[in-house]
Design a protein around this motif. Structure first.
Motif, PDB file in Angstrom:
ATOM      1  N   UNK A 107      19.372   7.266   7.608  1.00 13.41           N
ATOM      2  CA  UNK A 107      20.703   6.988   8.136  1.00 13.41           C
ATOM      3  C   UNK A 107      21.604   6.371   7.074  1.00 13.41           C
ATOM      4  N   UNK A 108      22.886   6.495   7.302  1.00 13.80           N
ATOM      5  CA  UNK A 108      23.884   5.863   6.452  1.00 13.80           C
ATOM      6  C   UNK A 108      24.189   4.480   7.002  1.00 13.80           C
ATOM      7  N   UNK A 109      24.405   3.537   6.101  1.00 16.69           N
ATOM      8  CA  UNK A 109      24.790   2.192   6.509  1.00 16.69           C
ATOM      9  C   UNK A 109      26.006   1.757   5.699  1.00 16.69           C
ATOM     10  N   UNK A 110      26.607   0.649   6.089  1.00 16.16           N
ATOM     11  CA  UNK A 110      27.762   0.085   5.390  1.00 16.16           C
ATOM     12  C   UNK A 110      27.735  -1.415   5.621  1.00 16.16           C
ATOM     13  N   UNK A 111      27.221  -2.187   4.643  1.00 12.53           N
ATOM     14  CA  UNK A 111      27.029  -3.617   4.853  1.00 12.53           C
ATOM     15  C   UNK A 111      28.267  -4.374   5.333  1.00 12.53           C
ATOM     16  N   UNK A 138      24.182 -16.241   3.272  1.00  8.59           N
ATOM     17  CA  UNK A 138      22.816 -16.052   3.745  1.00  8.59           C
ATOM     18  C   UNK A 138      22.450 -17.029   4.842  1.00  8.59           C
ATOM     19  N   UNK A 139      22.902 -18.266   4.708  1.00  9.06           N
ATOM     20  CA  UNK A 139      22.624 -19.276   5.735  1.00  9.06           C
ATOM     21  C   UNK A 139      23.292 -18.897   7.052  1.00  9.06           C
ATOM     22  N   UNK A 140      24.535 -18.420   6.976  1.00 13.55           N
ATOM     23  CA  UNK A 140      25.242 -18.008   8.195  1.00 13.55           C
ATOM     24  C   UNK A 140      24.552 -16.819   8.856  1.00 13.55           C
ATOM     25  N   UNK A 141      24.090 -15.890   8.030  1.00 10.28           N
ATOM     26  CA  UNK A 141      23.391 -14.721   8.571  1.00 10.28           C
ATOM     27  C   UNK A 141      22.074 -15.128   9.236  1.00 10.28           C
ATOM     28  N   UNK A 142      21.367 -16.046   8.616  1.00  5.16           N
ATOM     29  CA  UNK A 142      20.082 -16.485   9.171  1.00  5.16           C
ATOM     30  C   UNK A 142      20.279 -17.172  10.516  1.00  5.16           C
ATOM     31  N   UNK A 143      21.294 -18.007  10.629  1.00  2.77           N
ATOM     32  CA  UNK A 143      21.591 -18.677  11.894  1.00  2.77           C
ATOM     33  C   UNK A 143      21.979 -17.651  12.957  1.00  2.77           C
ATOM     34  N   UNK A 144      22.775 -16.667  12.560  1.00 10.03           N
ATOM     35  CA  UNK A 144      23.291 -15.680  13.520  1.00 10.03           C
ATOM     36  C   UNK A 144      22.210 -14.754  14.050  1.00 10.03           C
ATOM     37  N   UNK A 145      21.245 -14.390  13.189  1.00 11.82           N
ATOM     38  CA  UNK A 145      20.260 -13.367  13.561  1.00 11.82           C
ATOM     39  C   UNK A 145      18.841 -13.893  13.735  1.00 11.82           C
ATOM     40  N   UNK A 146      18.551 -15.051  13.141  1.00 16.64           N
ATOM     41  CA  UNK A 146      17.192 -15.554  13.173  1.00 16.64           C
ATOM     42  C   UNK A 146      16.277 -14.893  12.165  1.00 16.64           C
ATOM     43  N   UNK A 149      15.251 -15.475   5.487  1.00 19.46           N
ATOM     44  CA  UNK A 149      15.797 -14.995   4.218  1.00 19.46           C
ATOM     45  C   UNK A 149      15.260 -15.805   3.032  1.00 19.46           C
ATOM     46  N   UNK A 150      14.045 -16.282   3.146  1.00 23.70           N
ATOM     47  CA  UNK A 150      13.483 -17.142   2.102  1.00 23.70           C
ATOM     48  C   UNK A 150      13.399 -16.439   0.754  1.00 23.70           C
ATOM     49  N   UNK A 151      13.133 -15.128   0.756  1.00 23.80           N
ATOM     50  CA  UNK A 151      12.977 -14.391  -0.487  1.00 23.80           C
ATOM     51  C   UNK A 151      14.269 -13.694  -0.926  1.00 23.80           C
ATOM     52  N   UNK A 152      15.348 -13.901  -0.197  1.00 22.00           N
ATOM     53  CA  UNK A 152      16.625 -13.252  -0.506  1.00 22.00           C
ATOM     54  C   UNK A 152      17.492 -14.220  -1.301  1.00 22.00           C
ATOM     55  N   UNK A 153      17.754 -13.876  -2.554  1.00 20.31           N
ATOM     56  CA  UNK A 153      18.462 -14.819  -3.426  1.00 20.31           C
ATOM     57  C   UNK A 153      19.722 -14.239  -4.076  1.00 20.31           C
ATOM     58  N   UNK A 154      19.798 -12.930  -4.203  1.00 18.73           N
ATOM     59  CA  UNK A 154      20.911 -12.337  -4.938  1.00 18.73           C
ATOM     60  C   UNK A 154      21.890 -11.638  -3.997  1.00 18.73           C
ATOM     61  N   UNK A 155      23.063 -11.348  -4.536  1.00 21.72           N
ATOM     62  CA  UNK A 155      24.098 -10.627  -3.794  1.00 21.72           C
ATOM     63  C   UNK A 155      23.566  -9.270  -3.321  1.00 21.72           C
ATOM     64  N   UNK A 156      22.931  -8.526  -4.217  1.00 22.41           N
ATOM     65  CA  UNK A 156      22.415  -7.200  -3.861  1.00 22.41           C
ATOM     66  C   UNK A 156      21.365  -7.287  -2.758  1.00 22.41           C
ATOM     67  N   UNK A 157      20.487  -8.266  -2.858  1.00 18.78           N
ATOM     68  CA  UNK A 157      19.441  -8.426  -1.843  1.00 18.78           C
ATOM     69  C   UNK A 157      20.045  -8.740  -0.482  1.00 18.78           C
ATOM     70  N   UNK A 161      19.902  -6.498   2.991  1.00 17.29           N
ATOM     71  CA  UNK A 161      19.414  -6.987   4.282  1.00 17.29           C
ATOM     72  C   UNK A 161      20.392  -6.630   5.390  1.00 17.29           C
ATOM     73  N   UNK A 162      21.676  -6.926   5.160  1.00 18.02           N
ATOM     74  CA  UNK A 162      22.679  -6.655   6.185  1.00 18.02           C
ATOM     75  C   UNK A 162      22.766  -5.156   6.465  1.00 18.02           C
ATOM     76  N   UNK A 163      22.715  -4.346   5.404  1.00 20.25           N
ATOM     77  CA  UNK A 163      22.764  -2.903   5.591  1.00 20.25           C
ATOM     78  C   UNK A 163      21.576  -2.354   6.347  1.00 20.25           C
ATOM     79  N   UNK A 164      20.440  -3.057   6.292  1.00 19.36           N
ATOM     80  CA  UNK A 164      19.230  -2.560   6.929  1.00 19.36           C
ATOM     81  C   UNK A 164      18.910  -3.129   8.299  1.00 19.36           C
ATOM     82  N   UNK A 165      19.689  -4.106   8.764  1.00 18.27           N
ATOM     83  CA  UNK A 165      19.380  -4.745  10.049  1.00 18.27           C
ATOM     84  C   UNK A 165      19.386  -3.727  11.188  1.00 18.27           C
ATOM     85  N   UNK A 166      20.441  -2.929  11.289  1.00 14.24           N
ATOM     86  CA  UNK A 166      20.519  -1.955  12.382  1.00 14.24           C
ATOM     87  C   UNK A 166      19.381  -0.954  12.305  1.00 14.24           C
TER      88      UNK A 166
END
Length: 204
Positions: A107-111, A138-146, A149-157, A161-166
């Motif tokens: 599928x196509x995604x768009x972060x 990242x902190x806001x995303x973690x609170x919003x979705x649960x 994101x411990x291993x997510x550190x960079x902009x690309x990462x 994550x956001x592109x792959x949630x759906x």
């Protein structure tokens, strides 16, 4: 788009297939166009999916109907990547009425649309985002979705994550939490047209 006119996507396709098998990926999300615009819609400059999610890139008619023009190489490469996967019956696009029940979905995604759908401000462009900006988003995303994101550190990462949630929710059968923006994919004159951009369902 004829096979002879495709950019060379073989190395990336081979690597992605290895990763899919190694990690048992059920829904592969690609941040790039899956096909060209259909001439039979009321969207004259782009696909309906791009208009729906307010994407900056506009994919028009083949072989080079792309705006801005600087997106042409990226667009043709992405379309070729989707086409390479879809030559196998093991893969199908969501919403393709002619598709069998495959083991895996492409599928196509768009972060940026993913951030908006989750009720969060999109992460700023990579060139402008500081380390603190990425951490805060990242902190806001973690609170919003649960989602951890411990291993997510960079902009690309984080964008990945956001592109792959759906897609992850789709693979888990949680289709009520997924929105398919756009129109069903169709085959026309040897290429894929339209197709959905998969994003999280709008939450309140």
């Amino acid at each position: 788009m004829p096979l002879s006119g495709r950019p060379s996507v073989a190395p990336l396709t081979a690597w992605l297939r290895e990763m899919v098998e190694a990690h048992d990926v059920r829904c592969l999300c690609i941040d790039g166009p899956l096909g060209w615009r259909s001439p039979n819609t009321d969207s004259p400059h782009c696909r309906l999916s791009e208009r729906t999610v307010r994407a900056p890139g506009k994919t028009g008619l083949p072989p080079d109907g792309v705006k801005p023009r600087t997106y042409l190489g990226f667009t043709t490469f992405s379309i070729a990547l989707f086409a390479a996967f879809l030559e196998s019956a093991d893969w199908a696009l969501p919403g393709d009425p002619a598709a069998p029940s495959p083991a895996r979905v492409l599928t196509e995604c768009f972060p940026t649309a993913g951030w908006r759908a989750l009720g969060l401000s999109p992460l700023m462009a990579k060139g402008r985002a500081s380390v603190a900006d990425v951490q805060d988003a990242g902190a806001r995303l973690q609170v919003r979705t649960g989602i951890s994101l411990e291993q997510v550190r960079t902009h690309d990462q984080l964008q990945a994550v956001v592109g792959g949630i759906a897609g992850a929710w789709w693979a888990a059968g949680r289709t009520d939490r997924v929105q398919l923006a756009g129109a069903p994919p169709i085959r026309l004159d040897g290429s894929w047209r339209e197709g959905y951009i998969m994003i999280p369902a709008v939450t309140t």
